[in-house]
Design a protein around this motif. Structure first.
Motif, PDB file in Angstrom:
ATOM      1  N   SER A  25      -2.177 -12.933  11.114  1.00 28.31           N
ATOM      2  CA  SER A  25      -0.424 -12.657  11.595  1.00 28.31           C
ATOM      3  C   SER A  25      -0.536 -11.087  11.865  1.00 28.31           C
ATOM      4  O   SER A  25       0.707 -11.058  12.427  1.00 28.31           O
ATOM      5  N   PHE A  26      -1.529 -10.402  11.346  1.00 25.67           N
ATOM      6  CA  PHE A  26      -1.445  -8.886  11.546  1.00 25.67           C
ATOM      7  C   PHE A  26      -2.320  -8.496  12.296  1.00 25.67           C
ATOM      8  O   PHE A  26      -3.225  -7.841  11.707  1.00 25.67           O
ATOM      9  N   ASP A  27      -2.500  -8.652  13.569  1.00 26.67           N
ATOM     10  CA  ASP A  27      -3.660  -8.489  14.356  1.00 26.67           C
ATOM     11  C   ASP A  27      -3.808  -6.834  14.893  1.00 26.67           C
ATOM     12  O   ASP A  27      -3.362  -6.568  15.966  1.00 26.67           O
ATOM     13  N   THR A  28      -4.196  -6.426  13.790  1.00 28.47           N
ATOM     14  CA  THR A  28      -4.361  -4.895  14.054  1.00 28.47           C
ATOM     15  C   THR A  28      -5.526  -4.435  13.300  1.00 28.47           C
ATOM     16  O   THR A  28      -5.707  -5.260  12.244  1.00 28.47           O
ATOM     17  N   VAL A  29      -5.850  -3.147  13.113  1.00 29.25           N
ATOM     18  CA  VAL A  29      -6.889  -2.785  12.272  1.00 29.25           C
ATOM     19  C   VAL A  29      -6.487  -1.531  11.475  1.00 29.25           C
ATOM     20  O   VAL A  29      -6.145  -0.425  11.982  1.00 29.25           O
ATOM     21  N   PHE A  30      -6.162  -1.777  10.462  1.00 26.74           N
ATOM     22  CA  PHE A  30      -5.969  -0.761   9.186  1.00 26.74           C
ATOM     23  C   PHE A  30      -6.742   0.231   8.703  1.00 26.74           C
ATOM     24  O   PHE A  30      -7.734  -0.136   8.573  1.00 26.74           O
ATOM     25  N   THR A  31      -6.321   1.261   8.762  1.00 21.14           N
ATOM     26  CA  THR A  31      -7.407   2.523   8.467  1.00 21.14           C
ATOM     27  C   THR A  31      -6.970   3.374   7.427  1.00 21.14           C
ATOM     28  O   THR A  31      -7.580   4.028   6.761  1.00 21.14           O
ATOM     29  N   SER A  32      -5.785   3.376   7.055  1.00 19.03           N
ATOM     30  CA  SER A  32      -5.131   4.193   5.650  1.00 19.03           C
ATOM     31  C   SER A  32      -3.639   3.397   5.339  1.00 19.03           C
ATOM     32  O   SER A  32      -3.178   2.853   5.909  1.00 19.03           O
ATOM     33  N   ALA A  33      -3.540   3.828   3.970  1.00 18.40           N
ATOM     34  CA  ALA A  33      -2.419   3.439   3.160  1.00 18.40           C
ATOM     35  C   ALA A  33      -1.645   4.341   2.338  1.00 18.40           C
ATOM     36  O   ALA A  33      -2.780   4.929   1.508  1.00 18.40           O
ATOM     37  N   SER A  34      -0.430   4.560   2.275  1.00 13.46           N
ATOM     38  CA  SER A  34      -0.035   5.448   1.101  1.00 13.46           C
ATOM     39  C   SER A  34       1.283   5.029   0.772  1.00 13.46           C
ATOM     40  O   SER A  34       2.135   4.787   1.727  1.00 13.46           O
ATOM     41  N   GLY A  35       1.658   4.934  -0.449  1.00 14.38           N
ATOM     42  CA  GLY A  35       2.800   4.217  -1.179  1.00 14.38           C
ATOM     43  C   GLY A  35       3.220   3.026  -0.342  1.00 14.38           C
ATOM     44  O   GLY A  35       2.351   2.119  -0.920  1.00 14.38           O
ATOM     45  N   SER A  36       4.115   2.900   0.329  1.00 10.77           N
ATOM     46  CA  SER A  36       4.808   1.817   0.999  1.00 10.77           C
ATOM     47  C   SER A  36       4.552   1.254   2.425  1.00 10.77           C
ATOM     48  O   SER A  36       5.299   0.651   3.126  1.00 10.77           O
ATOM     49  N   GLU A  37       3.582   2.421   2.915  1.00  8.01           N
ATOM     50  CA  GLU A  37       3.261   2.132   4.344  1.00  8.01           C
ATOM     51  C   GLU A  37       1.683   2.177   4.496  1.00  8.01           C
ATOM     52  O   GLU A  37       0.973   2.580   3.863  1.00  8.01           O
ATOM     53  N   MET A  38       1.501   1.584   5.714  1.00  6.97           N
ATOM     54  CA  MET A  38       0.032   1.235   6.075  1.00  6.97           C
ATOM     55  C   MET A  38      -0.031   1.704   7.451  1.00  6.97           C
ATOM     56  O   MET A  38       0.939   1.391   8.362  1.00  6.97           O
ATOM     57  N   THR A  39      -1.083   2.424   8.108  1.00  3.67           N
ATOM     58  CA  THR A  39      -1.427   2.987   9.289  1.00  3.67           C
ATOM     59  C   THR A  39      -2.633   2.106   9.854  1.00  3.67           C
ATOM     60  O   THR A  39      -3.705   1.976   9.285  1.00  3.67           O
ATOM     61  N   ASP A  40      -2.257   1.829  11.036  1.00  6.16           N
ATOM     62  CA  ASP A  40      -3.658   1.168  11.929  1.00  6.16           C
ATOM     63  C   ASP A  40      -4.219   2.265  12.818  1.00  6.16           C
ATOM     64  O   ASP A  40      -3.945   3.445  12.982  1.00  6.16           O
ATOM     65  N   SER A  41      -5.438   1.640  13.245  1.00  6.80           N
ATOM     66  CA  SER A  41      -6.457   2.775  14.338  1.00  6.80           C
ATOM     67  C   SER A  41      -5.614   3.556  15.382  1.00  6.80           C
ATOM     68  O   SER A  41      -6.003   4.245  15.944  1.00  6.80           O
ATOM     69  N   LYS A  42      -4.593   2.680  15.862  1.00  4.35           N
ATOM     70  CA  LYS A  42      -3.635   3.378  16.925  1.00  4.35           C
ATOM     71  C   LYS A  42      -2.562   4.465  16.639  1.00  4.35           C
ATOM     72  O   LYS A  42      -1.945   5.025  17.371  1.00  4.35           O
ATOM     73  N   GLY A  43      -2.461   4.540  15.044  1.00  4.19           N
ATOM     74  CA  GLY A  43      -1.651   5.586  14.683  1.00  4.19           C
ATOM     75  C   GLY A  43      -0.368   4.964  14.423  1.00  4.19           C
ATOM     76  O   GLY A  43       0.448   5.783  14.135  1.00  4.19           O
ATOM     77  N   GLU A  44      -0.187   3.408  14.582  1.00  3.31           N
ATOM     78  CA  GLU A  44       1.067   2.841  14.346  1.00  3.31           C
ATOM     79  C   GLU A  44       1.269   2.552  12.700  1.00  3.31           C
ATOM     80  O   GLU A  44       0.467   2.311  12.058  1.00  3.31           O
ATOM     81  N   THR A  45       2.469   2.980  12.095  1.00 11.10           N
ATOM     82  CA  THR A  45       2.807   2.994  10.773  1.00 11.10           C
ATOM     83  C   THR A  45       3.434   2.014  10.456  1.00 11.10           C
ATOM     84  O   THR A  45       4.821   1.576  11.194  1.00 11.10           O
ATOM     85  N   TYR A  46       3.286   1.267   9.717  1.00 11.24           N
ATOM     86  CA  TYR A  46       4.046  -0.211   9.211  1.00 11.24           C
ATOM     87  C   TYR A  46       4.576   0.003   7.762  1.00 11.24           C
ATOM     88  O   TYR A  46       3.985   0.304   6.927  1.00 11.24           O
TER      89      TYR A  46
END
Length: 430
Positions: A25-46
């Protein structure tokens, strides 16, 4: 790892089992997370409205839990100890006793099981049968209690049960949950009638196991009266009451335990998910002392009690549950969530709100529609999933610590995603 290796996602399809699910469902590669946000390898934050399926109630990488864990590791603190006595375990148990059990006038032994919720459920099933000398356990429609064979026998979902490959899922009677047959149908009376009928074919139960809010089953929330009725029936029939608080506990419904205001006393309480505070594997079974009849090592496991999780769990308890400040904040945030979801539900004909506290969602009536809404939300920067028998419920499980501004932003994204999806369906129907 090089950027090229991160970008090459073929390793997942090439080497990871087809059992993988959330990543589809979430087709990306996550690399870091803090609090209520997650960031993927492209620098996009969710914005994260999934929170490890309620395993991250206090958010990703809480700074105080992280600091305590780093300190523990840096000083060569125990990393694995079977069930040996350790400073980390004693400090956790002391905090749990002082800040969770005693203020609620609760007296329970804490049994360290294997690292996941299904291990705690398996231990509860075994102990209930050992205490009563009976086999049958009463579970409920739409229940989810785990994926190992014993816990799976309690689970209602046919697709999950199908994963057993024809294996024996026995010694369980499934009864209708509160509201299972719609408003006006008293399922408690039906259950009572079946249990009191000597020709019903139902064996005397060892236990009743129930979720006060069914997380995977579609956010069905049992009433206080119904839960009290189940507790009464368990007592009348000489059965133990098991309240599965794995997903609904640790503040998710507004109080540490989801049943606190219901006036019931479970005999056994499986805990996991956010019990570690930081998403580390940690499951336990709370046992009324009179039922703690295990012989040494009669139920064990190599990873019973995660020492690193003891460290973070203690910090979580001391940081968030030392007084009622956090709980009051949960009540305020739950009202914000209800208001936001009501506005979203108005965009979908026939939609309704489900759940309680910060374990709420919208039943949009269709698994296809719910999945489309979640997929569109992901494109807009929000991670959210579905639940229910047909995946028909859009389910909010945001970290309880999500700042109000970010919480509103996530709800706004969900509103926009819902509007766009519904509008697309209307155009297609023309």
């Amino acid at each position: 790892m090089s950027t090229e290796n991160i970008a090459d996602t073929t390793i997942y399809t090439r080497r990871e089992s087809e059992a993988r699910s959330y990543c589809r469902s979430f087709d990306t590669v996550f690399t870091s997370a803090s609090g209520s946000e997650m960031t993927d390898s492209k620098g996009e934050t969710y914005i994260d409205f999934l929170a490890g399926c309620s395993s991250l109630n206090y958010g990703h990488n809480d700074p105080d839990m992280k600091a305590a864990l780093i300190d523990h590791i840096s000083r060569d603190g125990m990393s694995h100890a079977l069930d040996l006595h350790t400073d980390a375990k004693s400090q956790f148990l002391e905090a749990f006793e002082r800040l969770i059990l005693k203020p609620r006038d609760m007296d329970y032994k804490v049994m360290m099981t294997g690292p996941t919720g299904t291990n705690a459920v398996e231990a509860a099933m075994k102990l209930a049968r050992k205490v009563t000398g009976r086999r049958n356990i009463i579970a409920f429609t739409n229940a989810f209690h785990g994926m190992t064979m014993g816990a799976l026998s309690l689970t209602g979902n046919s697709s999950k049960r199908g994963g057993a490959g024809g294996g024996l899922l026995a010694d369980v009677t499934h009864m209708p949950y509160d509201g299972a047959f719609g408003e006006g149908v008293d399922t408690l009376a039906q259950i009572e009638m079946m249990l009191s009928n000597g020709s019903s074919g139902i064996d005397a139960p060892a236990a009743f196991i129930v979720e006060p809010v069914q997380g995977e089953g579609g956010l069905n929330a049992a009433s206080t009266e119904w839960m009290q009725g189940i507790a009464r029936l368990a007592k009348e029939h000489g059965a133990l009451l098991i309240v599965d608080d794995i997903q609904a506990g640790c503040g998710r419904t507004g109080t540490f335990f989801s049943f606190e205001k219901m006036g019931i006393e479970p005999d056994l309480i499986p805990m996991a998910k956010s019990f570690s505070g930081m998403g580390l594997p940690f499951a336990a079974l709370l046992i009324k002392p009179k039922h703690d009849i295990w012989k040494p090592a009669e139920h064990n496991g190599t990873f019973r009690g995660n020492t690193h999780a003891f460290v973070t769990a203690r910090v979580a308890i001391e940081k968030f549950w030392a007084d009622d400040t956090f709980q009051q904040m949960l009540g305020e945030k739950a009202m914000m969530l209800t208001s936001g979801l009501q506005a979203i539900a108005e965009e979908v004909p026939g939609a309704s709100l489900k759940g309680r506290g910060l374990m709420q969602g919208i039943d949009v009536g269709s698994g296809e529609l719910a999945s489309e809404i979640c997929a569109r939300a992901f494109e807009m920067g929000l991670i959210i999933e579905t639940s229910g028998a047909e995946d028909e419920v859009v389910k909010v499980l945001a970290p309880l610590t999500t700042p109000n501004q970010l919480f509103r932003k996530g709800l706004d994204i969900l509103l926009d995603a819902t509007r766009a999806t519904v509008a697309g369906h209307r155009l297609a129907a023309q």
